[in-house]
Design a protein around this motif. Structure first.
Motif, PDB file in Angstrom:
ATOM      1  N   SER A  49      32.825  35.185  32.431  1.00 11.84           N
ATOM      2  CA  SER A  49      33.367  35.401  33.755  1.00 11.84           C
ATOM      3  C   SER A  49      34.950  35.244  33.748  1.00 11.84           C
ATOM      4  CB  SER A  49      32.803  34.602  34.809  1.00 11.84           C
ATOM      5  OG  SER A  49      31.338  34.670  34.998  1.00 11.84           O
ATOM      6  N   CYS A  50      35.516  35.931  34.576  1.00 11.85           N
ATOM      7  CA  CYS A  50      37.043  35.781  34.577  1.00 11.85           C
ATOM      8  C   CYS A  50      37.392  36.124  36.281  1.00 11.85           C
ATOM      9  CB  CYS A  50      37.710  36.878  33.893  1.00 11.85           C
ATOM     10  SG  CYS A  50      39.642  36.939  34.019  1.00 11.85           S
ATOM     11  N   THR A  51      38.229  35.057  36.724  1.00 11.84           N
ATOM     12  CA  THR A  51      38.778  35.171  38.064  1.00 11.84           C
ATOM     13  C   THR A  51      40.021  35.204  38.363  1.00 11.84           C
ATOM     14  OG1 THR A  51      36.422  34.257  38.892  1.00 11.84           O
ATOM     15  CG2 THR A  51      38.418  34.183  40.453  1.00 11.84           C
ATOM     16  N   ALA A  52      40.547  35.927  38.986  1.00  9.08           N
ATOM     17  CA  ALA A  52      42.150  36.207  39.355  1.00  9.08           C
ATOM     18  C   ALA A  52      42.329  35.529  40.510  1.00  9.08           C
ATOM     19  CB  ALA A  52      42.524  37.584  39.276  1.00  9.08           C
ATOM     20  N   SER A  53      43.315  34.687  40.678  1.00  3.95           N
ATOM     21  CA  SER A  53      43.659  33.773  42.038  1.00  3.95           C
ATOM     22  C   SER A  53      45.007  34.015  42.227  1.00  3.95           C
ATOM     23  CB  SER A  53      43.297  32.216  41.708  1.00  3.95           C
ATOM     24  OG  SER A  53      44.171  31.800  40.631  1.00  3.95           O
ATOM     25  N   GLY A  54      45.462  33.938  43.582  1.00  2.69           N
ATOM     26  CA  GLY A  54      46.970  34.192  44.039  1.00  2.69           C
ATOM     27  C   GLY A  54      46.726  35.123  44.962  1.00  2.69           C
ATOM     28  N   ASN A  55      48.046  35.539  45.589  1.00  2.00           N
ATOM     29  CA  ASN A  55      48.145  36.208  46.708  1.00  2.00           C
ATOM     30  C   ASN A  55      48.155  37.557  46.231  1.00  2.00           C
ATOM     31  OD1 ASN A  55      48.728  33.989  48.658  1.00  2.00           O
ATOM     32  ND2 ASN A  55      50.851  34.118  47.859  1.00  2.00           N
TER      33      ASN A  55
END
Length: 121
Positions: free
Chosen positions: A21-27
């Motif tokens: 799994s890979c999750t991108a975070s940020g605005n």
């Protein structure tokens, strides 16, 4: 600041399965494509699978039919289901997000730090 965090790597026997799994975070407003790459010891990084916003996907010949890439409902998460694993699949697997648009920046590319996958009996 955009960050990509992978999880799900580990040690598995030949013929086994793992799901990364890979999750991108940020605005983040949007992400065009997300992909998985891998780097085996002594080799260059290679593309494993890529998925676009329209859900179309492509795979390296070496994993087609065994691996499946998908995106989560939030579109900032990508998965890699790996079945029928072989010792030659052993590598550090990294997630990449391309065409990332945020409040601060135009389309940019980001990478995760990678997760080790080891296929061995």
């Amino acid at each position: 600041q955009v960050q990509l965090v992978e999880s799900g790597g580990g040690l598995v026997q030949p013929g086994g399965s793992l799901k990364l799994s890979c999750t991108a975070s940020g605005n983040i407003f949007s992400i065009d494509t997300m992909a998985w790459f891998r780097r085996a010891p002594g080799e260059q990084r290679k593309l494993v699978a890529i998925i676009r916003r329209n859900a179309s996907a492509d795979y390296a010949d070496s994993v087609r039919g065994r691996f499946a890439i998908s995106r989560g409902n939030a579109e900032n998460t990508v998965y890699l289901q790996m079945n029928s694993l072989k010792p030659e699949d052993t590598a550090v697997y990294s997630c990449s997000a391309n065409g990332v648009r945020t409040l601060e920046d135009g389309p940019s590319r980001y990478w995760g730090q990678g997760t080790q996958v080891t296929v061995s009996s």
